[in-house]
Design a protein around this motif. Sequence first.
Motif, PDB file in Angstrom:
ATOM      1  N   LEU A   1      17.102   4.211  12.107  1.00  0.00           N
ATOM      2  CA  LEU A   1      18.194   4.556  10.158  1.00  0.00           C
ATOM      3  C   LEU A   1      16.730   3.859   9.508  1.00  0.00           C
ATOM      4  CD1 LEU A   1      21.555   2.828  10.944  1.00  0.00           C
ATOM      5  CD2 LEU A   1      20.415   5.547  11.948  1.00  0.00           C
ATOM      6  N   GLY A   2      16.027   3.656   9.077  1.00  0.00           N
ATOM      7  CA  GLY A   2      15.492   3.013   8.150  1.00  0.00           C
ATOM      8  C   GLY A   2      14.058   2.552   8.180  1.00  0.00           C
ATOM      9  N   ILE A   3      12.223   2.393   7.881  1.00  0.00           N
ATOM     10  CA  ILE A   3      11.417   1.705   8.077  1.00  0.00           C
ATOM     11  C   ILE A   3      11.024   1.536   6.524  1.00  0.00           C
ATOM     12  CG2 ILE A   3       9.260   2.477   9.047  1.00  0.00           C
ATOM     13  CD1 ILE A   3       9.832   4.266  11.119  1.00  0.00           C
ATOM     14  N   GLU A   4      10.444   0.045   6.362  1.00  0.00           N
ATOM     15  CA  GLU A   4       9.426   0.091   5.476  1.00  0.00           C
ATOM     16  C   GLU A   4       8.340   0.033   5.583  1.00  0.00           C
ATOM     17  OE1 GLU A   4      10.342  -4.190   2.841  1.00  0.00           O
ATOM     18  OE2 GLU A   4       8.540  -4.075   3.979  1.00  0.00           O
ATOM     19  N   ALA A   5       7.448  -0.059   5.245  1.00  0.00           N
ATOM     20  CA  ALA A   5       5.621   0.904   5.503  1.00  0.00           C
ATOM     21  C   ALA A   5       4.838   0.409   5.024  1.00  0.00           C
ATOM     22  CB  ALA A   5       5.597   1.911   6.300  1.00  0.00           C
ATOM     23  N   VAL A   6       3.695   0.192   4.797  1.00  0.00           N
ATOM     24  CA  VAL A   6       2.585   0.277   4.113  1.00  0.00           C
ATOM     25  C   VAL A   6       1.474   1.290   4.313  1.00  0.00           C
ATOM     26  CG1 VAL A   6       0.235  -1.356   2.859  1.00  0.00           C
ATOM     27  CG2 VAL A   6       2.757  -2.356   4.096  1.00  0.00           C
ATOM     28  N   LEU A   7       1.828   1.816   3.260  1.00  0.00           N
ATOM     29  CA  LEU A   7       0.805   3.058   3.396  1.00  0.00           C
ATOM     30  C   LEU A   7      -0.654   3.115   3.360  1.00  0.00           C
ATOM     31  CD1 LEU A   7       2.797   5.847   0.964  1.00  0.00           C
ATOM     32  CD2 LEU A   7       2.428   5.258   3.714  1.00  0.00           C
ATOM     33  N   PRO A   8      -1.891   3.538   3.923  1.00  0.00           N
ATOM     34  CA  PRO A   8      -3.019   3.732   3.671  1.00  0.00           C
ATOM     35  C   PRO A   8      -2.977   2.992   2.208  1.00  0.00           C
ATOM     36  CG  PRO A   8      -2.750   4.990   4.757  1.00  0.00           C
ATOM     37  CD  PRO A   8      -1.191   4.952   4.136  1.00  0.00           C
ATOM     38  N   ASN A   9      -2.536   3.572   1.529  1.00  0.00           N
ATOM     39  CA  ASN A   9      -3.808   2.663  -0.534  1.00  0.00           C
ATOM     40  C   ASN A   9      -2.723   1.877  -0.616  1.00  0.00           C
ATOM     41  OD1 ASN A   9      -0.343   3.028  -0.955  1.00  0.00           O
ATOM     42  ND2 ASN A   9      -1.083   5.185  -2.372  1.00  0.00           N
ATOM     43  N   GLY A  10      -1.994   0.898   0.498  1.00  0.00           N
ATOM     44  CA  GLY A  10      -1.242  -0.271   0.589  1.00  0.00           C
ATOM     45  C   GLY A  10       0.027  -0.555  -0.309  1.00  0.00           C
ATOM     46  N   GLU A  11       0.237   0.373  -0.578  1.00  0.00           N
ATOM     47  CA  GLU A  11       1.226   0.365  -1.258  1.00  0.00           C
ATOM     48  C   GLU A  11       3.000   0.214   0.140  1.00  0.00           C
ATOM     49  OE1 GLU A  11       4.496   3.975  -2.955  1.00  0.00           O
ATOM     50  OE2 GLU A  11       1.800   4.891  -2.977  1.00  0.00           O
ATOM     51  N   ILE A  12       3.121   0.024  -0.941  1.00  0.00           N
ATOM     52  CA  ILE A  12       4.823  -0.603   0.116  1.00  0.00           C
ATOM     53  C   ILE A  12       5.924   0.299   0.405  1.00  0.00           C
ATOM     54  CG2 ILE A  12       6.926  -2.511   1.223  1.00  0.00           C
ATOM     55  CD1 ILE A  12       5.149  -4.411  -0.056  1.00  0.00           C
TER      56      ILE A  12
END
Length: 471
Positions: A173-184
């Motif tokens: 239903l949902g995902i928290e991720a750290v993107l390749p630029n470091g943004e959460i």
Amino acid sequence: MTDFGKITSGIIEEFKRLLGNSAVIYEDKQALENYSSDEAGGKYYSHMPDLVLKPNNSKQISEIVKIANKERIPITPRGAGSGLAGGSVPLYGGIVICLERMNRILEIDKTDLVAVVEPGVVTNDLCRKVADTGLYYAGYPMSVETSFVGGNVATNAGGSKVIKYGNTGHHVLGIEAVLPNGEIIQFGGKRRKDSSGYDIKHLLVGSEGTLGIFTKIFLNLIPRPGKNVDLLVPFRSVDEAISNVSTLIIESKVLPTAIEYIDHLSIILGSKYNNIELPFQEEAGAYLIIQYEGQDKKELESIYERVGDALLNSGALDVFVADNRTNSEKIWRVRRNWLEALKFFDPYVPTGDVVIPTSKIPQIVRFVKEISKEYNVDIPIAGHAADGNLHPAPMKPQNISIPEWKVISEEILSRIAIKAAELGGAVSGEHGIGFIKKELLRKTKNLQYKIMKSIKVNIDPNNIMNPGKIF
Ligand SMILES: Cc1cc2nc3c(=O)[nH]c(=O)nc-3n(C[C@H](O)[C@H](O)[C@H](O)COP(=O)(O)OP(=O)(O)OC[C@H]3O[C@@H](n4cnc5c(N)ncnc54)[C@H](O)[C@@H]3O)c2cc1C
């Protein structure tokens, strides 16, 4: 891009300050080696990382990724390392981010019917915890005892219950991720509907660590099914077994939870490995293992009687019913331990993973038999017949050297995968592309591949996130 930055002693000191000494592994060859391969076969497919980091939370991951992105150091996210496509192998060295310390079940919300977990939770630990509350998490790869939820989401893992409940992506239903630029960033959450623009959480599902690192996952829960019954059904021939799959689904009038397929050679090797004997194991060309769920014994009885009659009328040698835990366990042990059994007899056995429309199963099985004859190589097959996902596994003949076998087995599996794609299927049903199947993906889905690549380039312009995987 393969022109990556180097990890300096200054960067290592920075990581030690950020995570603490015990979460930073470097220089220790033996310790690093544990993170150099996955279950695709360390013997062929491995590469040493320069550094392994074991963060404890998303903020730490964000800091690591910011540094790596600035210095252009490759990062390979790693779950339990049970993958079968080489996804967590650090092809270009650099940093392995191991998620084993992020193993907290953060919440089992009985009102919204959602579990919120960190990526390093072992799938079966979650299943058990959820079951204790009277609810059910339906994600169930055969590696349920070892794989992590994060790895399941990153590979869109399947398993035996997909016909009824869908693969892992269906539960997300949902995902928290750290993107390749470091943004959460969080996509989705505790809600079952969302038409607010692109469905990016499902773009992340199956992204194999190439678009970011999952740090929190929201999973759908449902009421726990009452009881289940397992049927073991031997057939004289592969065709008879396989051609019954659609009949079964129609005749039972309810969706089975599983219809698993296992062929003669797999049965013989599996029963030796597990030290058990299955009925008709010498005569049977193939078995189906079928599971139904129902509210009570009466409902299950009416299902298996109906299904049993239909199967006996269409060629089943017999129908064995296991409605208690001991008998069920015996039936499932051979299927669940299928890969371990093959590896016991041949440590060099690779596992294929093709998916085709269920109506095309007999054709692909026949094709595998032809290939088996052409190369003079045994290729046992097991798989999730209900959803057309089969795992052919070529076994190394004694007289072929290990380097030769790598080439031959890859050729065999490529030909089978391309045939599957020609039959309206795909080159991976559940294990993912990793680096082992990227050429096959490009060959069979050229236009789609270009779109996927343009997404990757946009989200990860420095190509630091699991480089060399999928593309
Ligand atoms: C005996 C056996 C049986 C199996 N049965 C099945 C089955 O029935 N169905 C099935 O689908 N698979 C099966 N598998 C394959 C494997 O277990 C699955 O692919 C599983 O989902 C991998 O999870 P993992 O935690 O081990 O991930 P890993 O192998 O560690 O990683 C897999 C991929 O996910 C990425 N990744 C891991 N964690 C994260 C994260 N937090 N964020 C972003 N990316 C991440 C990695 O970079 C890698 O690309 C089986 C494997 C074995 C050995």
